[in-house]
Design a protein around this motif. Structure first.
Motif, PDB file in Angstrom:
ATOM      1  N   GLY A   1       0.793  -1.222   0.000  1.00  0.00           N
ATOM      2  CA  GLY A   1       0.000   0.000   0.000  1.00  0.00           C
ATOM      3  C   GLY A   1       0.823   1.269   0.000  1.00  0.00           C
ATOM      4  O   GLY A   1       0.376   2.298  -0.520  1.00  0.00           O
ATOM      5  N   THR A   2       2.029   1.218   0.586  1.00  0.00           N
ATOM      6  CA  THR A   2       2.834   2.440   0.717  1.00  0.00           C
ATOM      7  C   THR A   2       4.077   2.436  -0.149  1.00  0.00           C
ATOM      8  O   THR A   2       4.519   3.498  -0.601  1.00  0.00           O
ATOM      9  CB  THR A   2       3.271   2.628   2.183  1.00  0.00           C
ATOM     10  N   GLY A   3       4.650   1.251  -0.372  1.00  0.00           N
ATOM     11  CA  GLY A   3       5.872   1.160  -1.170  1.00  0.00           C
ATOM     12  C   GLY A   3       7.084   1.751  -0.497  1.00  0.00           C
ATOM     13  O   GLY A   3       8.101   2.002  -1.151  1.00  0.00           O
TER      14      GLY A   3
ATOM     15  N   GLY B   1      -5.679  -6.589  13.398  1.00  0.00           N
ATOM     16  CA  GLY B   1      -4.472  -5.867  12.985  1.00  0.00           C
ATOM     17  C   GLY B   1      -4.128  -6.099  11.534  1.00  0.00           C
ATOM     18  O   GLY B   1      -3.735  -5.176  10.807  1.00  0.00           O
ATOM     19  N   VAL B   2      -4.287  -7.346  11.079  1.00  0.00           N
ATOM     20  CA  VAL B   2      -3.991  -7.668   9.683  1.00  0.00           C
ATOM     21  C   VAL B   2      -4.912  -6.901   8.743  1.00  0.00           C
ATOM     22  O   VAL B   2      -4.523  -6.536   7.622  1.00  0.00           O
ATOM     23  CB  VAL B   2      -4.114  -9.196   9.456  1.00  0.00           C
ATOM     24  N   GLN B   3      -6.148  -6.629   9.195  1.00  0.00           N
ATOM     25  CA  GLN B   3      -7.090  -5.888   8.354  1.00  0.00           C
ATOM     26  C   GLN B   3      -6.597  -4.472   8.063  1.00  0.00           C
ATOM     27  O   GLN B   3      -6.923  -3.911   7.013  1.00  0.00           O
ATOM     28  CB  GLN B   3      -8.472  -5.828   9.033  1.00  0.00           C
ATOM     29  N   TYR B   4      -5.836  -3.898   8.984  1.00  0.00           N
ATOM     30  CA  TYR B   4      -5.310  -2.556   8.724  1.00  0.00           C
ATOM     31  C   TYR B   4      -4.348  -2.578   7.538  1.00  0.00           C
ATOM     32  O   TYR B   4      -4.367  -1.674   6.696  1.00  0.00           O
ATOM     33  CB  TYR B   4      -4.596  -2.000   9.961  1.00  0.00           C
ATOM     34  N   GLY B   5      -3.525  -3.611   7.493  1.00  0.00           N
ATOM     35  CA  GLY B   5      -2.633  -3.755   6.344  1.00  0.00           C
ATOM     36  C   GLY B   5      -3.406  -3.898   5.053  1.00  0.00           C
ATOM     37  O   GLY B   5      -3.048  -3.317   4.018  1.00  0.00           O
TER      38      GLY B   5
END
Length: 245
Positions: A90-92, A119-123
């Motif tokens: 998402g950010t690179g 927490g994984v859902q945030y990623g």
């Protein structure tokens, strides 16, 4: 003379009988001791067998505990890897990944949710926001609003994950649709539909028309939606922390 001889013989017989009785007593005592020794040996053997059984049981319990610890450690590492990979997608930028990991761990400690699930859902949210016009700041604000509301309302980890997944689908599609808002987010989080209509500044009926026409742009409405949803949490966050997850 014969009388004397008979007396001597009787004396010898009595002496012999006395020796025999003594020997019998000695043999009886020896037999009793042998029996006692056998009983003591049997008790010791039984105790040893019981101790061996207890040791085996203890080792079995310890082995199960070790494997459970290993499983939890592996699962935690796998969850951390999934978060890192999603954030990087998402950010690179590994520097930003580090900052976002610190953020999500801080939120986990504050609100008490499980990193391996919520927490994984945030990623995943971060990865879904790429090239959609949704800023990382908005992703953070939306995630916090959802998890705070979930904590205040006492939602399960499964329901919280489902709500975040619905937000991710809104980001990916670029527009908010009734399926995600009412069918997924609204069913899991009471007040979410009303929060969206307040964010749009329209009634629920007017909002439904806008949803059908594809006029609700995710990138535009999400910051205001996060703000409205955050009001659901409010003071209820502290009270609901023990109910969350």
């Amino acid at each position: 003379k014969s009388t004397t001889l008979m007396q001597n013989n009787l004396a010898q017989m009595n002496a012999a009988l006395g020796m025999t009785g003594k020997a019998a007593k000695q043999m009886g005592a020896a037999a009793k001791k042998a029996g006692d020794d056998v009983e003591v040996g049997a008790k010791k053997a039984k105790a040893s067998s019981s101790m061996l059984h207890d040791l085996r049981a203890a080792y079995a319990v310890a082995a199960i505990g070790i494997w459970q610890f290993i499983d939890r450690t592996v699962a935690a590492q796998q969850a951390s890897d999934r978060m890192r990979n999603s954030l990087l997608a998402g950010t690179g930028d590994m520097r930003i990944v580090g900052e976002e990991l610190a953020f999500i761990r801080s939120e986990s400690n504050r609100l008490g949710f499980d990193l391996a699930t919520t927490g994984v859902q945030y990623g995943k949210l971060t990865a879904a926001s790429k090239d959609t016009g949704v800023s990382l700041q908005t992703v953070r604000a939306t995630f916090t609003a959802v998890t705070e509301a979930a904590t205040a309302l006492g939602l399960s980890s499964e329901d919280t994950t489902g709500a975040l997944n619905a937000i991710g689908q809104m980001m990916t599609k670029g527009t908010v649709q009734a399926e995600e808002l009412r069918g997924q987010l609204g069913d899991r989080g009471p007040g979410a539909v009303q929060a969206m209509s307040r964010a749009l500044g329209v009634s629920n009926a007017e909002m439904m028309v806008m949803l059908e026409q594809g006029k609700v742009i995710t990138a535009d409405v999400l910051p205001r939606f996060a703000e409205e949803l955050g009001k659901i949490g409010g003071a209820g966050v502290e009270a609901g922390m023990t109910s969350f997850n």
